[in-house]
Design a protein around this motif. Structure first.
Motif, short mmCIF file in Angstrom:
data_model
loop_
_atom_site.label_atom_id
_atom_site.label_comp_id
_atom_site.label_asym_id
_atom_site.label_seq_id
_atom_site.Cartn_x
_atom_site.Cartn_y
_atom_site.Cartn_z
N THR A 64 0.78 -1.38 -0.06
CA THR A 64 0.04 0.07 -0.18
C THR A 64 0.77 1.75 0.35
O THR A 64 0.05 2.72 -0.59
CB THR A 64 -1.39 -0.23 0.98
N ILE A 65 1.68 1.35 1.34
CA ILE A 65 3.27 2.41 1.03
C ILE A 65 3.59 2.60 -0.35
O ILE A 65 3.95 3.64 -0.64
CB ILE A 65 3.94 2.08 2.05
N LEU A 66 4.36 1.74 -0.93
CA LEU A 66 4.75 1.76 -2.49
C LEU A 66 3.78 2.44 -3.69
O LEU A 66 4.16 3.00 -4.37
CB LEU A 66 5.24 0.60 -3.06
N GLY A 67 2.74 1.45 -3.33
CA GLY A 67 1.39 2.25 -4.45
C GLY A 67 1.44 3.34 -4.29
O GLY A 67 1.04 3.75 -5.50
N ALA A 68 1.09 3.79 -3.16
CA ALA A 68 0.61 5.42 -2.94
C ALA A 68 1.71 6.26 -3.54
O ALA A 68 1.04 7.09 -3.91
CB ALA A 68 0.17 5.75 -1.55
N GLN A 69 3.19 6.03 -3.39
CA GLN A 69 3.85 7.06 -3.97
C GLN A 69 4.04 6.23 -5.36
O GLN A 69 4.81 7.34 -6.44
CB GLN A 69 5.22 6.20 -3.53
N LYS A 70 3.26 5.12 -5.73
CA LYS A 70 3.47 4.69 -7.76
C LYS A 70 2.59 6.05 -8.13
O LYS A 70 1.47 6.55 -7.63
CB LYS A 70 3.12 3.71 -8.14
N PRO A 71 3.32 6.31 -9.33
CA PRO A 71 2.87 7.92 -10.39
C PRO A 71 1.42 6.94 -10.65
O PRO A 71 1.23 5.76 -11.18
CB PRO A 71 3.91 8.37 -11.20
N SER A 72 0.63 8.23 -11.49
CA SER A 72 -0.49 7.75 -11.67
C SER A 72 -0.33 8.69 -13.64
O SER A 72 0.16 9.50 -13.18
CB SER A 72 -1.51 8.66 -10.95
N LYS A 73 -0.85 7.65 -14.01
CA LYS A 73 -0.81 7.82 -15.75
C LYS A 73 -2.22 8.54 -16.25
O LYS A 73 -2.37 8.55 -17.64
CB LYS A 73 -0.37 6.31 -16.24
#
Length: 623
Positions: A64-73
């Protein structure tokens, strides 16, 4: 020079690495790799290096932490037809998954939101909980708005029979709160409504994200006042509202205005020239010997403080107060002494308590009735929050020009409260509402009346509430009230993503005759560029023509965009002239690469002309 505009939102991992590099450049090695041993050395004893330590964890937290930091396209596409006052309003209503929307707002609204209020799903076993897919958040959102998952199965509520009942809710909340903290101002505050179902877990994740030291209060709101006798043990009559600051040391509470009841207590029976006052107890406890002395009243009565207590002041200070007519012995001059507190000298506001009664801020039933009345006696929402409840939160911690965010907008009570308070105090607060356009049940009353999603109802509520407030506003110019809102919809990027599938290379090259997706307007692309540049989405947009080509002027020359075909040096010179009219030193320019039609010479001439006029190379981009 060939600066290409990125098609992704802010990379939070990259931004965190840059901050770490600024603070501790010695801990980075081989480019952007962190030497944790070196970091531990730099931080010394501040690092916990033991396997047994207090922590709050659950399945999927790291992802979840990593996913929250993943940029949106993704991007946000404007919808002028659904909007109200599209070209002039400074309010936003965003339709989309709030996780992706929060990612997209990171650059434009980083550190700009003064207050966040959210009323998330309480996880009662009947709530729709967002099923995040960090691989492709926008596609996941599009699937959710059709109420099916990737395999075509209908999405269901987060029932207690689910083996990860609490885990799913925690993952949903953690990611969103992590991103929400970034957009708060340094003196900003967040309020979160919740009930007993997840209250203690919500407090734990908030302690982790915002810091225990930034906990402000847990407000108890009396949402109902009549017992439900069918309940076996207790009839719940309250909800909680958790309050956290981004930085407690910078947070300022405005307080609540004095009520008429409190003001009525101040009178002036002795015609004191300092105005109305009320008397207060002159004895305090415990007893301090130097403050225990005899007082003789004007009527000759001798008085000592009660046993175990003493007077408020030393004998010397008492004599000063007496001489200044600040001691009151009653109308006949023989009563126990009391100290006079003048209205002109007391705080003009009241510090709020943590228990909010329904008589002060409303309850669920009154909120439902008010919303029903707004929709001509139609009942579309169950248990909305009262406008007065949210208005009190706004009064406590916003300024007249604050931006307020609600990313679980629901019935849009927060927008209603912002407009109402602006009408009452002449403020110019702005709101940003975010709501997943969940499909309505075809059997519902709202669906039969023509509404298809929750967003449709929320937007209509803002329209109706705004007009009602405007009609009822007194003492304020109705035309000065911003009761409009600009609708934006979460969507996939307007810019094509290069697919390195060499078996279909010819088809890909044909597609790339234009870098933009089909059926996307220039305005769609302009808003995506604004997001990538970190500009607020309510900044003014003007359009001027150069030989039939549209040039978009955003925020009075802050950014110029031309997406037309056959771009030439006349476009570049017009941009320079317009910038000079504003009298600003520099700005940014984005031009369509395809607009040069493969004419590299014309493209180079445009870029050189702009650079000669003072534009830094980093401010010149193509798309």
């Amino acid at each position: 020079m060939d600066n290409k505009l990125s098609g992704e939102s802010t990379d939070l991992t990259k931004r965190n690495l840059e901050r770490l590099k600024e603070l501790f450049p010695e801990v980075l090695t081989d480019g952007d790799k962190i030497d944790f041993d070196q970091l531990k050395t730099v931080l010394g004893e501040a690092v916990e290096d033991k396997s047994e330590r207090y922590q709050f964890t659950w399945h999927g937290k790291k992802q979840t932490i990593l996913g929250a930091q993943k940029p949106s396209k993704g991007t946000l596409r404007p919808d002028p037809e659904k909007s109200k006052g599209f070209d002039s309003t400074e309010n936003l209503y965003i339709e989309g998954d709030n996780l992706e929307v929060l990612k997209l707002l990171q650059k434009s609204y980083n550190g700009k939101i003064k207050m966040i209020y959210i009323d998330p799903p309480y996880n009662t076993g009947k709530d729709f909980v967002y099923k995040d897919n960090f691989r492709d958040g926008v596609q996941n959102y599009l699937e959710q708005t059709r109420q099916i998952d990737a395999e075509g199965n209908r999405l269901t509520t987060n029932t207690e029979s689910n083996g990860r009942f609490h885990t799913d809710w925690l993952n949903m909340m953690y990611a969103r709160l992590k991103l929400a903290r970034n957009v708060l101002t340094d003196d900003g505050v967040i309020f979160i409504s919740i009930d007993d179902s997840e209250q203690e877990k919500l407090k734990m994740i908030c302690n982790e994200i915002f810091g225990e030291g930034n906990f402000i209060a847990q407000i108890i709101w009396e949402r109902s006042f009549a017992p439900i006798n069918l309940k076996k043990h207790f009839s719940e009559s309250h909800d909680f509202i958790l309050c956290y600051a981004k930085d407690r040391n910078q947070l300022i509470c405005n307080g609540l205005p004095q009520t008429e009841e409190l003001l009525a207590r101040y009178k002036n029976p002795d015609h004191d020239p300092r105005g109305p006052w009320q008397s207060d107890n002159f004895s305090v406890g415990p007893a301090i010997e130097e403050k225990r002395y005899e007082i003789t009243t004007p009527g000759g009565r001798k008085i000592y403080p009660p046993d175990g207590r003493c007077w408020l002041l030393t004998k010397e200070r008492y004599q000063e107060f007496l001489a200044d007519n600040r001691i009151w012995f009653g109308e006949d001059g023989n009563n126990v002494p009391r100290v006079k507190r003048f209205l002109s000298e007391v705080k003009s506001t009241v510090t709020p308590m943590t228990i909010w009664k329904h008589e002060e801020v409303g309850h669920s039933q009154s909120a439902s009735q008010a919303l029903k009345k707004l929709f001509n006696e139609k009942s579309y929402f169950t248990y909305p929050k009262p406008v007065d409840l949210i208005k009190r939160l706004l009064m406590l911690y916003t300024n007249s020009d604050s931006i307020v965010l609600d990313f679980f907008s629901g019935s849009a009570t927060t927008a209603h409260a912002v407009m109402q308070l602006n009408a009452e105090d002449g403020g110019n607060r702005k709101f940003i509402m975010v709501q997943l356009p969940e499909l309505l049940d075809e059997k519902s009353e709202a669906y039969k009346d023509g509404y298809r999603t929750i967003c449709d109802i929320g937007e209509e509520r803002i329209r109706r509430a705004g007009e009602k407030i405007k009609q009822e506003s007194a003492g304020i110019d109705p035309e000065s009230l911003d009761i409009g809102f600009k609708v934006l919809r979460l969507s996939s990027s307007n810019i094509r993503e290069w697919n390195t599938d060499f078996e279909n290379i010819e088809d890909e090259l044909d597609l790339f005759e234009s870098p933009f997706m089909d059926e996307r307007s220039e305005l769609d692309i302009v808003y995506e560029i604004m997001l990538k540049h970190g500009l607020e989405l309510t900044y003014p947009i003007e359009v001027f023509e150069v030989n039939g080509k549209n040039v978009y002027d955003i925020a009075f020359g802050n950014l110029f965009i031309c997406l037309s075909d056959h771009i030439d040096t006349r476009v570049a010179q017009s941009i320079i002239d317009k910038r000079n009219e504003y009298g600003i030193e520099t700005s940014s320019v984005v031009l369509s690469d395809a607009g040069f039609g493969g004419n590299d010479s014309e493209k180079l001439n445009c870029m050189e002309l702009l650079k000669d006029a003072g534009y830094p190379e980093d401010n010149l981009l193509t798309i």
